[in-house]
Design a protein around this motif. Structure first.
Motif, PDB file in Angstrom:
ATOM      1  N   ILE A  61      19.384  47.380  28.757  1.00  0.00           N
ATOM      2  CA  ILE A  61      19.139  47.194  27.313  1.00  0.00           C
ATOM      3  C   ILE A  61      17.768  47.787  26.949  1.00  0.00           C
ATOM      4  CG2 ILE A  61      18.732  45.469  25.493  1.00  0.00           C
ATOM      5  CD1 ILE A  61      20.855  43.707  26.911  1.00  0.00           C
ATOM      6  N   ALA A  62      16.835  47.540  27.848  1.00  0.00           N
ATOM      7  CA  ALA A  62      15.475  48.036  27.582  1.00  0.00           C
ATOM      8  C   ALA A  62      15.460  49.550  27.420  1.00  0.00           C
ATOM      9  CB  ALA A  62      14.547  47.606  28.713  1.00  0.00           C
ATOM     10  N   VAL A  63      16.327  50.239  28.130  1.00  0.00           N
ATOM     11  CA  VAL A  63      16.349  51.710  28.027  1.00  0.00           C
ATOM     12  C   VAL A  63      17.541  52.196  27.196  1.00  0.00           C
ATOM     13  CG1 VAL A  63      15.067  52.100  30.181  1.00  0.00           C
ATOM     14  CG2 VAL A  63      17.588  51.933  30.229  1.00  0.00           C
ATOM     15  N   GLU A  64      18.141  51.249  26.465  1.00  0.00           N
ATOM     16  CA  GLU A  64      19.263  51.544  25.551  1.00  0.00           C
ATOM     17  C   GLU A  64      20.409  52.267  26.278  1.00  0.00           C
ATOM     18  OE1 GLU A  64      17.944  53.399  21.946  1.00  0.00           O
ATOM     19  OE2 GLU A  64      16.237  52.057  21.763  1.00  0.00           O
ATOM     20  N   GLN A  65      20.767  51.674  27.387  1.00  0.00           N
ATOM     21  CA  GLN A  65      21.867  52.257  28.161  1.00  0.00           C
ATOM     22  C   GLN A  65      23.012  51.235  28.282  1.00  0.00           C
ATOM     23  OE1 GLN A  65      20.630  53.991  31.956  1.00  0.00           O
ATOM     24  NE2 GLN A  65      22.721  53.729  32.737  1.00  0.00           N
ATOM     25  N   THR A  66      24.195  51.694  28.009  1.00  0.00           N
ATOM     26  CA  THR A  66      25.364  50.796  28.061  1.00  0.00           C
ATOM     27  C   THR A  66      25.594  50.309  29.485  1.00  0.00           C
ATOM     28  OG1 THR A  66      26.415  51.923  26.228  1.00  0.00           O
ATOM     29  CG2 THR A  66      27.866  50.653  27.660  1.00  0.00           C
ATOM     30  N   THR A  67      25.898  49.002  29.587  1.00  0.00           N
ATOM     31  CA  THR A  67      26.195  48.424  30.904  1.00  0.00           C
ATOM     32  C   THR A  67      27.711  48.330  31.067  1.00  0.00           C
ATOM     33  OG1 THR A  67      24.170  47.143  30.758  1.00  0.00           O
ATOM     34  CG2 THR A  67      25.816  46.407  32.386  1.00  0.00           C
ATOM     35  N   SER A  68      28.151  48.713  32.223  1.00  0.00           N
ATOM     36  CA  SER A  68      29.605  48.708  32.471  1.00  0.00           C
ATOM     37  C   SER A  68      30.009  47.479  33.278  1.00  0.00           C
ATOM     38  CB  SER A  68      30.012  49.962  33.238  1.00  0.00           C
ATOM     39  OG  SER A  68      29.734  51.099  32.443  1.00  0.00           O
ATOM     40  N   ALA A  69      30.828  46.653  32.690  1.00  0.00           N
ATOM     41  CA  ALA A  69      31.339  45.468  33.395  1.00  0.00           C
ATOM     42  C   ALA A  69      32.644  45.837  34.105  1.00  0.00           C
ATOM     43  CB  ALA A  69      31.594  44.349  32.402  1.00  0.00           C
ATOM     44  N   SER A  70      32.914  45.149  35.207  1.00  0.00           N
ATOM     45  CA  SER A  70      34.199  45.365  35.902  1.00  0.00           C
ATOM     46  C   SER A  70      34.974  44.048  35.942  1.00  0.00           C
ATOM     47  CB  SER A  70      34.018  45.857  37.330  1.00  0.00           C
ATOM     48  OG  SER A  70      32.694  46.119  37.628  1.00  0.00           O
ATOM     49  N   VAL A  71      36.274  44.200  36.159  1.00  0.00           N
ATOM     50  CA  VAL A  71      37.141  43.005  36.211  1.00  0.00           C
ATOM     51  C   VAL A  71      37.972  43.064  37.501  1.00  0.00           C
ATOM     52  CG1 VAL A  71      38.860  41.639  34.977  1.00  0.00           C
ATOM     53  CG2 VAL A  71      37.289  43.082  33.687  1.00  0.00           C
ATOM     54  N   TYR A  72      38.094  41.917  38.164  1.00  0.00           N
ATOM     55  CA  TYR A  72      38.882  41.808  39.393  1.00  0.00           C
ATOM     56  C   TYR A  72      40.070  40.862  39.170  1.00  0.00           C
ATOM     57  CZ  TYR A  72      35.300  44.108  42.200  1.00  0.00           C
ATOM     58  OH  TYR A  72      34.435  45.029  42.737  1.00  0.00           O
ATOM     59  N   TYR A  73      41.197  41.280  39.683  1.00  0.00           N
ATOM     60  CA  TYR A  73      42.405  40.437  39.590  1.00  0.00           C
ATOM     61  C   TYR A  73      43.086  40.383  40.955  1.00  0.00           C
ATOM     62  CZ  TYR A  73      42.293  41.779  34.593  1.00  0.00           C
ATOM     63  OH  TYR A  73      41.936  42.024  33.304  1.00  0.00           O
ATOM     64  N   ILE A  74      43.930  39.363  41.099  1.00  0.00           N
ATOM     65  CA  ILE A  74      44.884  39.385  42.219  1.00  0.00           C
ATOM     66  C   ILE A  74      46.270  39.343  41.582  1.00  0.00           C
ATOM     67  CG2 ILE A  74      45.838  38.145  44.207  1.00  0.00           C
ATOM     68  CD1 ILE A  74      43.064  37.163  44.855  1.00  0.00           C
ATOM     69  N   TYR A  75      47.058  40.390  41.827  1.00  0.00           N
ATOM     70  CA  TYR A  75      48.410  40.444  41.251  1.00  0.00           C
ATOM     71  C   TYR A  75      49.370  39.768  42.221  1.00  0.00           C
ATOM     72  CZ  TYR A  75      52.523  42.188  38.893  1.00  0.00           C
ATOM     73  OH  TYR A  75      53.705  42.271  38.203  1.00  0.00           O
ATOM     74  N   GLU A  76      49.996  38.715  41.744  1.00  0.00           N
ATOM     75  CA  GLU A  76      50.882  37.986  42.656  1.00  0.00           C
ATOM     76  C   GLU A  76      52.348  38.165  42.333  1.00  0.00           C
ATOM     77  OE1 GLU A  76      49.271  34.081  42.456  1.00  0.00           O
ATOM     78  OE2 GLU A  76      48.042  34.405  44.245  1.00  0.00           O
ATOM     79  N   ASN A  77      52.691  38.028  41.103  1.00  0.00           N
ATOM     80  CA  ASN A  77      54.103  38.103  40.759  1.00  0.00           C
ATOM     81  C   ASN A  77      54.230  38.594  39.324  1.00  0.00           C
ATOM     82  OD1 ASN A  77      56.800  37.864  41.167  1.00  0.00           O
ATOM     83  ND2 ASN A  77      56.623  35.824  42.087  1.00  0.00           N
ATOM     84  N   SER A  78      55.412  39.023  38.987  1.00  0.00           N
ATOM     85  CA  SER A  78      55.564  39.535  37.631  1.00  0.00           C
ATOM     86  C   SER A  78      56.472  38.647  36.805  1.00  0.00           C
ATOM     87  CB  SER A  78      56.137  40.944  37.659  1.00  0.00           C
ATOM     88  OG  SER A  78      57.425  40.911  38.181  1.00  0.00           O
ATOM     89  N   GLY A  79      56.095  38.465  35.608  1.00  0.00           N
ATOM     90  CA  GLY A  79      56.896  37.770  34.614  1.00  0.00           C
ATOM     91  C   GLY A  79      56.493  38.406  33.303  1.00  0.00           C
ATOM     92  N   LEU A  80      57.293  38.197  32.298  1.00  0.00           N
ATOM     93  CA  LEU A  80      57.022  38.899  31.045  1.00  0.00           C
ATOM     94  C   LEU A  80      55.646  38.558  30.481  1.00  0.00           C
ATOM     95  CD1 LEU A  80      58.469  40.839  29.120  1.00  0.00           C
ATOM     96  CD2 LEU A  80      59.164  38.850  27.795  1.00  0.00           C
ATOM     97  N   PHE A  81      55.170  37.329  30.755  1.00  0.00           N
ATOM     98  CA  PHE A  81      53.922  36.889  30.132  1.00  0.00           C
ATOM     99  C   PHE A  81      52.735  36.912  31.090  1.00  0.00           C
ATOM    100  CE2 PHE A  81      57.507  34.664  28.205  1.00  0.00           C
ATOM    101  CZ  PHE A  81      57.479  35.278  26.976  1.00  0.00           C
ATOM    102  N   ASP A  82      52.954  37.435  32.310  1.00  0.00           N
ATOM    103  CA  ASP A  82      51.883  37.410  33.301  1.00  0.00           C
ATOM    104  C   ASP A  82      50.752  38.377  32.993  1.00  0.00           C
ATOM    105  OD1 ASP A  82      53.230  35.518  34.564  1.00  0.00           O
ATOM    106  OD2 ASP A  82      53.744  36.667  36.352  1.00  0.00           O
ATOM    107  N   ASP A  83      51.006  39.346  32.127  1.00  0.00           N
ATOM    108  CA  ASP A  83      49.966  40.332  31.869  1.00  0.00           C
ATOM    109  C   ASP A  83      49.020  39.912  30.748  1.00  0.00           C
ATOM    110  OD1 ASP A  83      51.801  40.507  29.917  1.00  0.00           O
ATOM    111  OD2 ASP A  83      51.811  42.692  29.797  1.00  0.00           O
TER     112      ASP A  83
END
Lengths: 240, 455
Positions: free
Chosen positions: B124-146
């Motif tokens: 922020i001090a140098v006005e640079q965008t910070t990139s956040a990451s996201v971690y998931y564990i995909y276990e099973n699929s269902g229509l509403f799991d996403d």
């Protein structure tokens, strides 16, 4: 000579209703026995018990010495059953239907011999290779009688053999039944046609409300009721 | 009564039999139950769940960022910021330690983990965008799991917005506008663990969409095959009874078991041929779909190890065959009670219902999302097993496959035993009307009627 068919005190109970009650009669080999009676009297139930399709509640039925309840498989080797208004598999031709049925009796019985006999009895000419669904009622009945007779059963059981047939077809089929009886086959028929029963059967049994109320030769029964024909016997017996 | 009313009245009496009315009621009730279950599934995916945050920033914006994340969570899940704080679990793991992050997801039952780099304050001090990451564990699929996939991005988005507003005024200059538009973005990568392997730049929603396009077809095919084959068998029984060919067949010198087994085997082979034909059709469809949809941004599942092996296909076919056999067993039993071809048409309804219910359930829900009661009910329906087999095979859940196969074998044996028992009884010829119970019920509630058998 041992009787081909013996029924002793046969009862059939549906739930709490007795459809057949203490029914007893016997048929000698090579004879034609006619079973008559009003609708709902228990004729078809009796035929089905003899054919091992329905279970006997009490009493015994023996076909050629085999008990229908204990030796069903052996009984089925000796009998042939033709139900009332029976049909055949409509997608098959007459010939393939006869082949299909003959295979159940082969190799104990000669397959080619059965087929030759079946084709001869059916006497359908070229139409034997047409689909069964295209047959008239008379043609269908001839095919089914051919199916019933071709394995040379010891006992043939036929329910309303000429029901719905024209005079010519009915006559031919009655002649056929006479011929097979002369050849030694025991025949049990059920019919509402009193003329047919009188002209065809050696002995007649009448069932009413599940009970055998009359049994004897047509001549004996006519004499007993002072009747001119079996139809009068039937009416007098039912009213009595 | 007019002629028209007379005809309509007679037709309605024939069409609206107790059997058809009952089947309609059962469908309505089942759809109601399904709707309730589905609403539970939607609610469960939308209800606030615990999420993990990896954020080890000691700079001047650290506390503010934590407040902003709580704001983002509250905005997405509709909670207060206090409640949001309770659901946000700050993990003390290195932001690059993916193993520890994934372990935390498993151990603490987290929906996902957002990693905010510790360099946020410095950026922020140098006005640079910070990139956040996201971690998931995909276990099973269902229509509403996403749903959780989009939720994580939304939390970051709302937090970034809040941060942006707070920074307005503090930061000025030519580049300020561009920086304030996104001081934080979820552009650091999306990591999803699938079947034990961590893949980058793939979100569960993408996998889920691709999986659904494939696994949806199996329940549909199973349902079609079961209804088709079942209908053929029941109609055949109705036709045999109507034409009295069955009576003839029962008097030929063969065992009743032979008749039952012969009929079952022929219909099962027929069903398997239908099934294989439809599966081949499905494979062709999938091939075409994969080519078309990969261009559209969905995933090539093979790249993530989510494919069926040759053994998996064989197992699926085995389950399909066993389920078809189960359906045929039920149909043979139902067929024994039919009197004619017309009656046979309505007798297929119970089997159709049993095939439609799991089809709908597995179109919208996953096995894991069913809950214990739902799982027990679904397990008892024999047609469930091939319907959910593809999903389970892809994710290596062989225990459920084996349990399903064992259940189907037992079910099939019981069906054959019952069918042979019925073929050896009077019911096959006289129908259920002549049993003691039926006659008592009829005497108590119905009209007296002669049976056509009693001639």
């Amino acid at each position: 000579m041992e009787d081909a068919l013996v029924l002793k005190d046969v009862c059939k109970v549906y739930g709490d209703r007795e459809a057949v009650r203490n029914l007893s009669f016997s048929v000698q080999p090579g004879k034609i026995f006619g079973l008559i009676g009003p609708n709902g009297a228990g004729k078809t139930t009796t035929l089905r018990m003899i054919c091992t399709i329905l279970r006997v509640t009490s009493g015994t039925i023996e076909v050629c010495g085999h008990n229908v309840m204990k030796e069903g498989a052996l009984v089925r080797k000796d009998i042939s059953y033709l139900p009332e208004d029976a049909g055949a598999y409509k997608e098959l031709t007459g010939r393939t239907y006869l082949k299909f049925m003959a295979r159940f009796f082969s190799p104990e019985k000669d397959f080619d011999g059965m087929m030759a006999r079946g084709l001869h009895i059916a006497n359908l000419g070229d139409r034997i290779d047409s689909k069964v669904s295209t047959y008239s009622k008379g043609m269908m009945r001839r095919l089914l009688i051919a199916r019933a007779i071709m394995p040379e059963p010891k006992v043939a059981i036929m329910d309303e053999i000429t029901s719905g047939l024209d005079v010519m077809n009915a006559y031919e089929i009655r002649e056929l039944v006479r011929q097979i009886a002369q050849a030694g086959v025991t025949v049990l028929i059920s019919s509402h046609n009193m003329f047919e029963v009188e002209s065809l059967c050696d002995r007649v049994g009448m069932i009413n409300h599940g009970e055998l109320v009359l049994c004897g030769t047509p001549a004996e029964l006519k004499e007993q009721f002072a009747a001119r024909n079996l139809e009068e016997v039937f009416i007098k017996a039912v009213k009595a | 009564m007019s002629a028209l009313t007379n005809i309509v009245s007679k037709e309605l009496r024939e069409l609206l039999t107790p059997g058809t009315i009952l089947s309609v009621v059962v469908v309505v009730v089942m759809l109601g139950i399904l709707g309730t279950a589905l609403s539970g599934e939607v609610e469960s995916t939308a209800t606030p769940s615990d999420i993990g945050i990896v954020y080890d920033d000691t700079g001047m914006y650290s506390e503010q960022m934590q407040d902003d994340l709580a704001y983002g969570y509250a905005a997405v899940y509709g909670t207060t910021t206090d409640a949001a704080t309770d659901h946000m679990i700050y993990l003390t793991v290195a932001e690059t330690d993916s193993d520890a992050i994934l372990q935390a997801i498993t151990d603490r039952g987290l929906a996902y983990v957002i990693v905010i780099p510790s360099a946020l304050s410095a950026n922020i001090a140098v006005e640079q965008t910070t990139s956040a990451s996201v971690y998931y564990i995909y276990e099973n699929s269902g229509l509403f799991d996403d749903v959780s996939s989009s939720a994580a991005n939304s939390v970051v988005y709302y937090a970034a917005n809040q941060l942006s507003q707070q920074l307005t005024g503090e930061i000025t200059g030519e580049a300020a506008a561009a920086f304030l538009a996104a001081p934080l973005a979820a552009s650091g990568g999306t990591y999803t663990q699938i079947n034990g392997t961590l893949y980058s730049d793939i979100a569960p929603s993408t996998i889920s969409t691709s999986m659904m396009s494939q696994t949806l077809m199996v329940p549909l095919i199973v349902m079609i095959v079961i209804i088709m084959v079942g209908s053929v068998v029941i109609s055949s029984m109705g036709s045999e009874k109507e034409n009295k060919t069955l009576e003839t067949l029962l008097t030929v010198p063969i065992r009743r078991t032979t008749i039952v087994t012969g009929k079952l085997l022929a219909a099962a082979i027929c069903g398997l041929i239908y099934g294989i034909a439809y599966m081949i059709g499905m494979l062709l469809y999938m091939r075409g779909l994969t080519t078309a949809t990969t261009l559209d941004g969905t995933a090539d599942l093979a790249a993530f190890g989510l494919t069926m092996t040759g053994t998996d296909w064989i197992l699926l076919m085995v389950l399909l065959f066993l389920a078809i056999f189960a359906a045929l067993g039920i149909c043979m039993i139902l067929g024994a009670f039919t009197k004619n071809y017309k009656m046979a048409q309505t007798m297929i309804m119970p089997v159709s219902i049993l095939a439609i219910i799991p089809m709908f359930v597995f179109m919208f829900m996953s096995w894991d999302g069913l809950g214990t009661v739902g799982q027990a009910l679904m397990f008892l329906i024999p047609f469930t097993h091939p319907m959910m087999a593809m999903n389970n095979l892809i994710f290596g859940n062989y225990t459920l496959i084996a349990a399903g196969a064992a259940y189907l074998v037992v079910f099939d044996v019981i069906m054959i035993w019952l069918t042979v028992r019925i073929y050896n009884s009077d019911i096959l010829i006289t129908g259920i009307d002549q049993t003691k119970t039926a006659r008592t019920l009829k005497r108590l509630f119905g009209k007296k009627k002669h049976h056509d058998d009693e001639q």
